[in-house]
Motif scaffolding. Structure first.
Motif, PDB file in Angstrom:
ATOM      1  N   LEU A   1      -8.674  28.389  94.229  1.00  0.00           N
ATOM      2  CA  LEU A   1      -7.369  28.538  93.393  1.00  0.00           C
ATOM      3  C   LEU A   1      -8.993  29.183  92.214  1.00  0.00           C
ATOM      4  O   LEU A   1      -9.461  28.273  92.093  1.00  0.00           O
ATOM      5  CB  LEU A   1      -6.521  27.310  93.171  1.00  0.00           C
ATOM      6  CG  LEU A   1      -6.347  26.921  93.573  1.00  0.00           C
ATOM      7  CD1 LEU A   1      -6.106  24.869  93.739  1.00  0.00           C
ATOM      8  CD2 LEU A   1      -5.234  27.368  93.705  1.00  0.00           C
ATOM      9  N   LEU A   2      -8.084  30.881  91.488  1.00  0.00           N
ATOM     10  CA  LEU A   2      -8.793  31.187  90.750  1.00  0.00           C
ATOM     11  C   LEU A   2      -8.590  30.854  89.547  1.00  0.00           C
ATOM     12  O   LEU A   2      -7.571  31.031  89.092  1.00  0.00           O
ATOM     13  CB  LEU A   2     -10.258  32.177  91.029  1.00  0.00           C
ATOM     14  CG  LEU A   2     -10.131  32.298  92.415  1.00  0.00           C
ATOM     15  CD1 LEU A   2     -10.702  33.637  92.820  1.00  0.00           C
ATOM     16  CD2 LEU A   2     -11.860  31.891  92.461  1.00  0.00           C
ATOM     17  N   GLY A   3      -9.792  30.525  88.135  1.00  0.00           N
ATOM     18  CA  GLY A   3      -9.247  30.524  86.989  1.00  0.00           C
ATOM     19  C   GLY A   3     -10.178  30.253  85.863  1.00  0.00           C
ATOM     20  O   GLY A   3     -11.050  30.244  85.956  1.00  0.00           O
ATOM     21  N   SER A   4      -9.895  29.178  85.362  1.00  0.00           N
ATOM     22  CA  SER A   4     -10.807  28.477  83.488  1.00  0.00           C
ATOM     23  C   SER A   4      -9.507  28.091  83.258  1.00  0.00           C
ATOM     24  O   SER A   4      -8.524  27.273  83.532  1.00  0.00           O
ATOM     25  CB  SER A   4     -10.434  29.736  82.706  1.00  0.00           C
ATOM     26  OG  SER A   4      -8.891  29.944  82.156  1.00  0.00           O
ATOM     27  N   SER A   5     -10.663  26.815  82.995  1.00  0.00           N
ATOM     28  CA  SER A   5      -9.958  25.489  82.481  1.00  0.00           C
ATOM     29  C   SER A   5     -10.278  25.383  80.741  1.00  0.00           C
ATOM     30  O   SER A   5     -11.281  26.403  80.438  1.00  0.00           O
ATOM     31  CB  SER A   5     -10.789  24.290  82.824  1.00  0.00           C
ATOM     32  OG  SER A   5     -12.423  24.169  82.532  1.00  0.00           O
TER      33      SER A   5
ATOM     34  N   THR B   1      -5.690  26.918  84.012  1.00  0.00           N
ATOM     35  CA  THR B   1      -5.106  28.470  84.275  1.00  0.00           C
ATOM     36  C   THR B   1      -5.348  28.644  85.792  1.00  0.00           C
ATOM     37  O   THR B   1      -6.697  29.897  85.961  1.00  0.00           O
ATOM     38  CB  THR B   1      -5.388  29.233  83.109  1.00  0.00           C
ATOM     39  OG1 THR B   1      -5.209  28.251  81.436  1.00  0.00           O
ATOM     40  CG2 THR B   1      -4.696  30.058  82.770  1.00  0.00           C
ATOM     41  N   VAL B   2      -4.968  28.856  86.354  1.00  0.00           N
ATOM     42  CA  VAL B   2      -4.629  29.246  87.412  1.00  0.00           C
ATOM     43  C   VAL B   2      -4.159  30.481  87.323  1.00  0.00           C
ATOM     44  O   VAL B   2      -3.341  31.009  87.048  1.00  0.00           O
ATOM     45  CB  VAL B   2      -4.249  28.525  88.634  1.00  0.00           C
ATOM     46  CG1 VAL B   2      -4.246  29.500  89.823  1.00  0.00           C
ATOM     47  CG2 VAL B   2      -4.299  27.046  88.844  1.00  0.00           C
ATOM     48  N   SER B   3      -4.849  31.856  87.962  1.00  0.00           N
ATOM     49  CA  SER B   3      -5.518  33.091  87.203  1.00  0.00           C
ATOM     50  C   SER B   3      -4.420  34.389  88.853  1.00  0.00           C
ATOM     51  O   SER B   3      -4.204  34.750  89.139  1.00  0.00           O
ATOM     52  CB  SER B   3      -5.352  34.172  86.610  1.00  0.00           C
ATOM     53  OG  SER B   3      -7.410  33.729  87.194  1.00  0.00           O
ATOM     54  N   GLN B   4      -5.059  33.249  89.804  1.00  0.00           N
ATOM     55  CA  GLN B   4      -4.948  33.720  91.249  1.00  0.00           C
ATOM     56  C   GLN B   4      -5.448  32.728  92.544  1.00  0.00           C
ATOM     57  O   GLN B   4      -6.393  32.184  91.815  1.00  0.00           O
ATOM     58  CB  GLN B   4      -5.600  34.903  91.547  1.00  0.00           C
ATOM     59  CG  GLN B   4      -7.163  35.003  92.132  1.00  0.00           C
ATOM     60  CD  GLN B   4      -7.796  35.848  91.829  1.00  0.00           C
ATOM     61  OE1 GLN B   4      -7.517  37.491  91.059  1.00  0.00           O
ATOM     62  NE2 GLN B   4      -8.939  35.985  92.370  1.00  0.00           N
ATOM     63  N   ILE B   5      -5.148  32.931  93.443  1.00  0.00           N
ATOM     64  CA  ILE B   5      -5.370  32.067  94.644  1.00  0.00           C
ATOM     65  C   ILE B   5      -6.011  32.532  95.683  1.00  0.00           C
ATOM     66  O   ILE B   5      -5.027  34.065  96.179  1.00  0.00           O
ATOM     67  CB  ILE B   5      -3.653  31.424  95.211  1.00  0.00           C
ATOM     68  CG1 ILE B   5      -3.050  30.633  94.092  1.00  0.00           C
ATOM     69  CG2 ILE B   5      -3.734  30.934  96.788  1.00  0.00           C
ATOM     70  CD1 ILE B   5      -1.936  29.723  93.594  1.00  0.00           C
ATOM     71  N   GLU B   6      -6.323  32.071  96.808  1.00  0.00           N
ATOM     72  CA  GLU B   6      -7.164  33.302  97.552  1.00  0.00           C
ATOM     73  C   GLU B   6      -6.961  31.968  99.226  1.00  0.00           C
ATOM     74  O   GLU B   6      -6.969  30.787  98.909  1.00  0.00           O
ATOM     75  CB  GLU B   6      -8.789  33.498  97.776  1.00  0.00           C
ATOM     76  CG  GLU B   6      -8.718  34.260  96.672  1.00  0.00           C
ATOM     77  CD  GLU B   6     -10.639  34.646  96.232  1.00  0.00           C
ATOM     78  OE1 GLU B   6     -11.355  33.870  97.173  1.00  0.00           O
ATOM     79  OE2 GLU B   6     -10.101  35.430  95.408  1.00  0.00           O
ATOM     80  N   ILE B   7      -5.999  32.280 100.316  1.00  0.00           N
ATOM     81  CA  ILE B   7      -6.152  32.226 101.138  1.00  0.00           C
ATOM     82  C   ILE B   7      -6.570  32.858 102.538  1.00  0.00           C
ATOM     83  O   ILE B   7      -6.324  33.969 102.261  1.00  0.00           O
ATOM     84  CB  ILE B   7      -4.635  31.766 100.864  1.00  0.00           C
ATOM     85  CG1 ILE B   7      -3.665  30.898  99.959  1.00  0.00           C
ATOM     86  CG2 ILE B   7      -4.063  30.532 102.507  1.00  0.00           C
ATOM     87  CD1 ILE B   7      -2.158  31.312 100.214  1.00  0.00           C
ATOM     88  N   GLN B   8      -6.957  31.856 103.603  1.00  0.00           N
ATOM     89  CA  GLN B   8      -7.533  32.228 104.074  1.00  0.00           C
ATOM     90  C   GLN B   8      -6.574  31.919 105.784  1.00  0.00           C
ATOM     91  O   GLN B   8      -6.789  30.566 105.929  1.00  0.00           O
ATOM     92  CB  GLN B   8      -8.741  32.514 105.238  1.00  0.00           C
ATOM     93  CG  GLN B   8      -9.128  33.091 106.530  1.00  0.00           C
ATOM     94  CD  GLN B   8     -10.630  33.007 106.784  1.00  0.00           C
ATOM     95  OE1 GLN B   8     -11.104  33.238 106.048  1.00  0.00           O
ATOM     96  NE2 GLN B   8     -10.929  33.741 107.708  1.00  0.00           N
ATOM     97  N   PHE B   9      -5.467  32.697 106.557  1.00  0.00           N
ATOM     98  CA  PHE B   9      -4.773  31.956 107.318  1.00  0.00           C
ATOM     99  C   PHE B   9      -5.420  32.365 108.638  1.00  0.00           C
ATOM    100  O   PHE B   9      -6.089  32.755 109.016  1.00  0.00           O
ATOM    101  CB  PHE B   9      -3.772  31.553 107.552  1.00  0.00           C
ATOM    102  CG  PHE B   9      -2.521  32.083 106.424  1.00  0.00           C
ATOM    103  CD1 PHE B   9      -1.605  30.895 105.833  1.00  0.00           C
ATOM    104  CD2 PHE B   9      -2.127  32.931 105.216  1.00  0.00           C
ATOM    105  CE1 PHE B   9      -1.269  30.859 105.513  1.00  0.00           C
ATOM    106  CE2 PHE B   9      -1.536  32.618 104.073  1.00  0.00           C
ATOM    107  CZ  PHE B   9      -0.767  31.825 104.273  1.00  0.00           C
ATOM    108  N   GLN B  10      -4.678  31.306 109.792  1.00  0.00           N
ATOM    109  CA  GLN B  10      -5.326  32.157 111.253  1.00  0.00           C
ATOM    110  C   GLN B  10      -3.963  32.529 111.611  1.00  0.00           C
ATOM    111  O   GLN B  10      -2.813  31.665 111.130  1.00  0.00           O
ATOM    112  CB  GLN B  10      -5.689  30.450 112.145  1.00  0.00           C
ATOM    113  CG  GLN B  10      -5.756  30.998 113.195  1.00  0.00           C
ATOM    114  CD  GLN B  10      -5.537  29.314 114.782  1.00  0.00           C
ATOM    115  OE1 GLN B  10      -6.639  28.979 114.248  1.00  0.00           O
ATOM    116  NE2 GLN B  10      -5.343  30.073 115.338  1.00  0.00           N
ATOM    117  N   GLY B  11      -4.359  33.947 112.067  1.00  0.00           N
ATOM    118  CA  GLY B  11      -3.623  35.092 112.132  1.00  0.00           C
ATOM    119  C   GLY B  11      -2.285  33.771 113.310  1.00  0.00           C
ATOM    120  O   GLY B  11      -2.968  33.845 113.973  1.00  0.00           O
TER     121      GLY B  11
END
Length: 144
Positions: free
Chosen positions: A140-144, A61-71
């Protein structure tokens, strides 16, 4: 009681990307998406759309996504496609619109949470004139 929210990177069985800059997988390959090193990145080649596809070793179960792009190399029109447990095809789940900055950005997925076996991030357009995307960190954050 809800399961604790943690990184799901240890549940990833396979990662595929649309392209790699100059086919230089050693310097810009998909392995750098989840390596935790601030000095490495995945850099796509030019053209749109670009994408990242993640298959999980078990339903999560994916609850949020964290991304760091290059500007300057940030996705503008983006969406998430997902394959739920028991399905055979990806379906469009949620749109998100990153800012053109270098900081880590958090994108919550809509409720109710779905149990997924695959997740695809699609970057339909980019802030880069040539359509390139550069990502230093993906979680990718969530639970399994």
């Amino acid at each position: 009681m809800a399961a604790p929210i943690t990184s799901l990177t240890d549940k990833i069985s396979r990662t595929r990307v649309s392209s790699v800059l100059n086919k230089d997988t050693k310097q810009f390959g998909k392995k750098h998406l989840f390596d935790g090193d601030d000095e490495t990145c995945w850099n796509s080649d030019q053209g749109s759309p670009q994408w990242i596809l993640v298959d999980f070793s078990e339903a999560v179960t994916v609850s949020q996504i964290e991304i760091q792009f290059q500007g300057g190399f940030v996705g503008k029109t983006c969406w998430i496609e997902a394959m739920q447990a028991g399905q055979e095809n990806l379906s469009r789940l949620h749109e998100f619109f990153p800012q053109d900055v270098n900081q880590t950005q958090v994108f919550p997925l809509p409720e109710p949470a779905l149990t997924l076996t695959s997740l695809k991030l699609v970057f339909d357009s980019s802030t880069d004139f040539f359509g390139r995307i550069t990502i230093y960190k993906l979680d990718l954050l969530g639970s399994s």
